[in-house]
Motif scaffolding. Structure first.
Motif, PDB file in Angstrom:
ATOM      1  N   PRO A  49     -26.086  -0.328   8.504  1.00 21.48           N
ATOM      2  CA  PRO A  49     -25.350  -0.248   9.771  1.00 21.48           C
ATOM      3  C   PRO A  49     -24.824  -1.612  10.222  1.00 21.48           C
ATOM      4  O   PRO A  49     -23.752  -1.702  10.814  1.00 21.48           O
ATOM      5  CB  PRO A  49     -26.370   0.289  10.774  1.00 21.48           C
ATOM      6  N   TYR A  50     -25.572  -2.671   9.927  1.00 30.42           N
ATOM      7  CA  TYR A  50     -25.161  -4.002  10.345  1.00 30.42           C
ATOM      8  C   TYR A  50     -24.030  -4.530   9.482  1.00 30.42           C
ATOM      9  O   TYR A  50     -23.107  -5.170   9.980  1.00 30.42           O
ATOM     10  CB  TYR A  50     -26.366  -4.949  10.338  1.00 30.42           C
ATOM     11  N   VAL A  51     -24.102  -4.245   8.192  1.00 26.77           N
ATOM     12  CA  VAL A  51     -23.014  -4.637   7.296  1.00 26.77           C
ATOM     13  C   VAL A  51     -21.744  -3.860   7.661  1.00 26.77           C
ATOM     14  O   VAL A  51     -20.644  -4.414   7.638  1.00 26.77           O
ATOM     15  CB  VAL A  51     -23.405  -4.439   5.812  1.00 26.77           C
ATOM     16  N   LEU A  52     -21.903  -2.603   8.031  1.00 23.44           N
ATOM     17  CA  LEU A  52     -20.744  -1.810   8.470  1.00 23.44           C
ATOM     18  C   LEU A  52     -20.146  -2.392   9.745  1.00 23.44           C
ATOM     19  O   LEU A  52     -18.924  -2.544   9.853  1.00 23.44           O
ATOM     20  CB  LEU A  52     -21.144  -0.346   8.682  1.00 23.44           C
TER      21      LEU A  52
ATOM     22  N   VAL B 254     -24.020 -19.272  18.601  1.00 21.78           N
ATOM     23  CA  VAL B 254     -24.861 -20.186  19.385  1.00 21.78           C
ATOM     24  C   VAL B 254     -25.880 -19.394  20.200  1.00 21.78           C
ATOM     25  O   VAL B 254     -27.061 -19.753  20.271  1.00 21.78           O
ATOM     26  CB  VAL B 254     -23.997 -21.098  20.284  1.00 21.78           C
ATOM     27  N   TRP B 255     -25.459 -18.299  20.808  1.00 20.82           N
ATOM     28  CA  TRP B 255     -26.355 -17.454  21.611  1.00 20.82           C
ATOM     29  C   TRP B 255     -27.511 -16.921  20.767  1.00 20.82           C
ATOM     30  O   TRP B 255     -28.665 -17.008  21.161  1.00 20.82           O
ATOM     31  CB  TRP B 255     -25.553 -16.314  22.230  1.00 20.82           C
ATOM     32  N   ARG B 256     -27.212 -16.375  19.587  1.00 23.32           N
ATOM     33  CA  ARG B 256     -28.283 -15.839  18.733  1.00 23.32           C
ATOM     34  C   ARG B 256     -29.200 -16.966  18.247  1.00 23.32           C
ATOM     35  O   ARG B 256     -30.419 -16.800  18.171  1.00 23.32           O
ATOM     36  CB  ARG B 256     -27.708 -15.082  17.527  1.00 23.32           C
ATOM     37  N   THR B 257     -28.611 -18.115  17.946  1.00 19.16           N
ATOM     38  CA  THR B 257     -29.411 -19.252  17.492  1.00 19.16           C
ATOM     39  C   THR B 257     -30.333 -19.748  18.605  1.00 19.16           C
ATOM     40  O   THR B 257     -31.525 -19.982  18.373  1.00 19.16           O
ATOM     41  CB  THR B 257     -28.489 -20.387  16.997  1.00 19.16           C
ATOM     42  N   LEU B 258     -29.801 -19.899  19.808  1.00 25.59           N
ATOM     43  CA  LEU B 258     -30.620 -20.361  20.937  1.00 25.59           C
ATOM     44  C   LEU B 258     -31.725 -19.363  21.293  1.00 25.59           C
ATOM     45  O   LEU B 258     -32.793 -19.757  21.763  1.00 25.59           O
ATOM     46  CB  LEU B 258     -29.744 -20.641  22.163  1.00 25.59           C
ATOM     47  N   ARG B 259     -31.466 -18.097  21.068  1.00 29.74           N
ATOM     48  CA  ARG B 259     -32.490 -17.073  21.308  1.00 29.74           C
ATOM     49  C   ARG B 259     -33.520 -17.041  20.187  1.00 29.74           C
ATOM     50  O   ARG B 259     -34.528 -16.350  20.286  1.00 29.74           O
ATOM     51  CB  ARG B 259     -31.841 -15.681  21.418  1.00 29.74           C
ATOM     52  N   GLY B 260     -33.264 -17.786  19.108  1.00 30.76           N
ATOM     53  CA  GLY B 260     -34.209 -17.861  18.002  1.00 30.76           C
ATOM     54  C   GLY B 260     -34.218 -16.635  17.123  1.00 30.76           C
ATOM     55  O   GLY B 260     -35.226 -16.313  16.503  1.00 30.76           O
ATOM     56  N   VAL B 261     -33.087 -15.943  17.041  1.00 31.71           N
ATOM     57  CA  VAL B 261     -32.995 -14.723  16.245  1.00 31.71           C
ATOM     58  C   VAL B 261     -32.313 -15.039  14.922  1.00 31.71           C
ATOM     59  O   VAL B 261     -31.221 -15.603  14.898  1.00 31.71           O
ATOM     60  CB  VAL B 261     -32.213 -13.623  16.992  1.00 31.71           C
ATOM     61  N   GLY B 262     -32.969 -14.667  13.820  1.00 32.51           N
ATOM     62  CA  GLY B 262     -32.406 -14.865  12.487  1.00 32.51           C
ATOM     63  C   GLY B 262     -31.445 -13.751  12.115  1.00 32.51           C
ATOM     64  O   GLY B 262     -31.341 -12.741  12.824  1.00 32.51           O
ATOM     65  N   LEU B 263     -30.766 -13.897  10.999  1.00 32.43           N
ATOM     66  CA  LEU B 263     -29.844 -12.863  10.512  1.00 32.43           C
ATOM     67  C   LEU B 263     -30.539 -11.523  10.346  1.00 32.43           C
ATOM     68  O   LEU B 263     -29.925 -10.471  10.507  1.00 32.43           O
ATOM     69  CB  LEU B 263     -29.231 -13.274   9.164  1.00 32.43           C
ATOM     70  N   ASP B 264     -31.832 -11.579  10.023  1.00 34.97           N
ATOM     71  CA  ASP B 264     -32.594 -10.360   9.800  1.00 34.97           C
ATOM     72  C   ASP B 264     -33.115  -9.729  11.086  1.00 34.97           C
ATOM     73  O   ASP B 264     -33.835  -8.734  11.060  1.00 34.97           O
ATOM     74  CB  ASP B 264     -33.762 -10.631   8.837  1.00 34.97           C
ATOM     75  N   GLY B 265     -32.763 -10.317  12.235  1.00 42.18           N
ATOM     76  CA  GLY B 265     -33.183  -9.769  13.511  1.00 42.18           C
ATOM     77  C   GLY B 265     -34.563 -10.227  13.963  1.00 42.18           C
ATOM     78  O   GLY B 265     -34.993  -9.898  15.057  1.00 42.18           O
ATOM     79  N   GLN B 266     -35.243 -10.990  13.135  1.00 39.10           N
ATOM     80  CA  GLN B 266     -36.595 -11.461  13.464  1.00 39.10           C
ATOM     81  C   GLN B 266     -36.494 -12.794  14.223  1.00 39.10           C
ATOM     82  O   GLN B 266     -35.597 -13.595  13.988  1.00 39.10           O
ATOM     83  CB  GLN B 266     -37.407 -11.669  12.185  1.00 39.10           C
ATOM     84  N   LYS B 267     -37.467 -12.990  15.107  1.00 37.02           N
ATOM     85  CA  LYS B 267     -37.558 -14.261  15.811  1.00 37.02           C
ATOM     86  C   LYS B 267     -37.917 -15.343  14.805  1.00 37.02           C
ATOM     87  O   LYS B 267     -38.824 -15.166  13.996  1.00 37.02           O
ATOM     88  CB  LYS B 267     -38.636 -14.229  16.894  1.00 37.02           C
ATOM     89  N   VAL B 268     -37.202 -16.445  14.841  1.00 34.22           N
ATOM     90  CA  VAL B 268     -37.469 -17.568  13.958  1.00 34.22           C
ATOM     91  C   VAL B 268     -38.580 -18.388  14.611  1.00 34.22           C
ATOM     92  O   VAL B 268     -38.481 -18.774  15.765  1.00 34.22           O
ATOM     93  CB  VAL B 268     -36.209 -18.423  13.740  1.00 34.22           C
TER      94      VAL B 268
ATOM     95  N   ARG C 243     -29.479  -7.806   9.779  1.00 29.10           N
ATOM     96  CA  ARG C 243     -30.268  -6.752  10.408  1.00 29.10           C
ATOM     97  C   ARG C 243     -30.309  -6.979  11.914  1.00 29.10           C
ATOM     98  O   ARG C 243     -31.279  -6.659  12.580  1.00 29.10           O
ATOM     99  CB  ARG C 243     -31.674  -6.719   9.838  1.00 29.10           C
ATOM    100  N   ASP C 244     -29.242  -7.577  12.420  1.00 30.29           N
ATOM    101  CA  ASP C 244     -29.119  -7.858  13.847  1.00 30.29           C
ATOM    102  C   ASP C 244     -27.671  -7.624  14.260  1.00 30.29           C
ATOM    103  O   ASP C 244     -26.755  -8.192  13.658  1.00 30.29           O
ATOM    104  CB  ASP C 244     -29.535  -9.310  14.132  1.00 30.29           C
ATOM    105  N   ARG C 245     -27.487  -6.787  15.271  1.00 35.28           N
ATOM    106  CA  ARG C 245     -26.129  -6.431  15.706  1.00 35.28           C
ATOM    107  C   ARG C 245     -25.358  -7.648  16.224  1.00 35.28           C
ATOM    108  O   ARG C 245     -24.171  -7.805  15.981  1.00 35.28           O
ATOM    109  CB  ARG C 245     -26.176  -5.339  16.768  1.00 35.28           C
ATOM    110  N   GLY C 246     -26.044  -8.539  16.947  1.00 35.44           N
ATOM    111  CA  GLY C 246     -25.378  -9.740  17.458  1.00 35.44           C
ATOM    112  C   GLY C 246     -24.834 -10.611  16.345  1.00 35.44           C
ATOM    113  O   GLY C 246     -23.686 -11.062  16.388  1.00 35.44           O
ATOM    114  N   TRP C 247     -25.670 -10.847  15.326  1.00 35.02           N
ATOM    115  CA  TRP C 247     -25.219 -11.623  14.180  1.00 35.02           C
ATOM    116  C   TRP C 247     -24.100 -10.890  13.436  1.00 35.02           C
ATOM    117  O   TRP C 247     -23.151 -11.523  12.950  1.00 35.02           O
ATOM    118  CB  TRP C 247     -26.371 -11.921  13.225  1.00 35.02           C
ATOM    119  N   ALA C 248     -24.188  -9.576  13.325  1.00 35.84           N
ATOM    120  CA  ALA C 248     -23.143  -8.804  12.637  1.00 35.84           C
ATOM    121  C   ALA C 248     -21.800  -8.973  13.346  1.00 35.84           C
ATOM    122  O   ALA C 248     -20.761  -9.180  12.702  1.00 35.84           O
ATOM    123  CB  ALA C 248     -23.535  -7.327  12.565  1.00 35.84           C
ATOM    124  N   ILE C 249     -21.824  -8.930  14.675  1.00 35.82           N
ATOM    125  CA  ILE C 249     -20.589  -9.101  15.448  1.00 35.82           C
ATOM    126  C   ILE C 249     -20.089 -10.540  15.334  1.00 35.82           C
ATOM    127  O   ILE C 249     -18.907 -10.786  15.079  1.00 35.82           O
ATOM    128  CB  ILE C 249     -20.814  -8.690  16.913  1.00 35.82           C
ATOM    129  N   GLY C 250     -20.996 -11.504  15.509  1.00 38.36           N
ATOM    130  CA  GLY C 250     -20.597 -12.910  15.436  1.00 38.36           C
ATOM    131  C   GLY C 250     -20.009 -13.288  14.088  1.00 38.36           C
ATOM    132  O   GLY C 250     -18.956 -13.924  14.014  1.00 38.36           O
TER     133      GLY C 250
END
Length: 179
Positions: free
Chosen positions: A20-23, A161-175, A101-108
């Protein structure tokens, strides 16, 4: 060696969980590219050789410009370098997409790819030559004249920048800090 109970047997990003994220990534990138190219065709047809059109003065006007460089007219003698950078960005982003595996990263990343490919398309197919083409800009914000691809690149930067500052990785997990 056996995986821990409940752990995935496939590497992160492989398998149906990322689909779904790749789509989303693919649809955003394709949508940006199509909108960018259609708007540039319109600008060439309707704005080239015409005076600026006031839309929301003094905030937004439509002014036709062919830009050989980057933002703010910088790098006008570096068109080939800008083209190569755009190709490299596209390759890196497409490779990263399989891990989404994160919608924010998929959009960005979709916005980033769509914007990069939008302007790269101009550099490849527009005059004066392949990889030296001038980008069509027409959205006049005062000191800056850009296009839909540039708007997408700006929003991509904000989302990334928003996803990075929130500490969210491409996989949706908190870094984790220090990881």
């Amino acid at each position: 060696m056996q995986a821990a109970r409940g752990a995935s047997l496939t590497p992160a990003g492989d398998g149906p969980g990322s689909r779904p994220y790749v789509l989303t990534f693919t649809l955003v990138a394709l949508g940006v590219w199509v909108l960018d190219q259609l708007s540039k065709l319109w600008a060439v047809d309707r704005l080239q050789g015409e005076p600026s059109i006031e839309v929301l003065p003094p905030v937004l006007n439509l002014t036709f410009v062919r830009n050989p460089g980057a933002a703010f007219g910088m790098g006008t003698s570096m068109t080939i370098v800008l083209s190569i950078v755009a190709v490299a960005v596209a390759v890196v982003v497409v490779r990263a997409a399989s891990r989404l595996r994160d919608r924010g990263w998929a959009i960005g990343l979709g916005l980033l790819l769509g914007g990069a490919i939008g302007n790269l398309t101009d550099r490849i197919f527009r005059e004066p030559a392949v990889m030296r083409g001038h980008v069509v800009d027409f959205l006049d914000y005062g000191p800056f004249v850009g296009n839909v691809a540039d708007v997408a690149l700006t929003f991509a930067a904000v989302v990334i920048v928003w996803r990075t500052l929130r500490g969210v990785g491409l996989d949706g997990q908190k870094v984790e800090d220090g990881a």
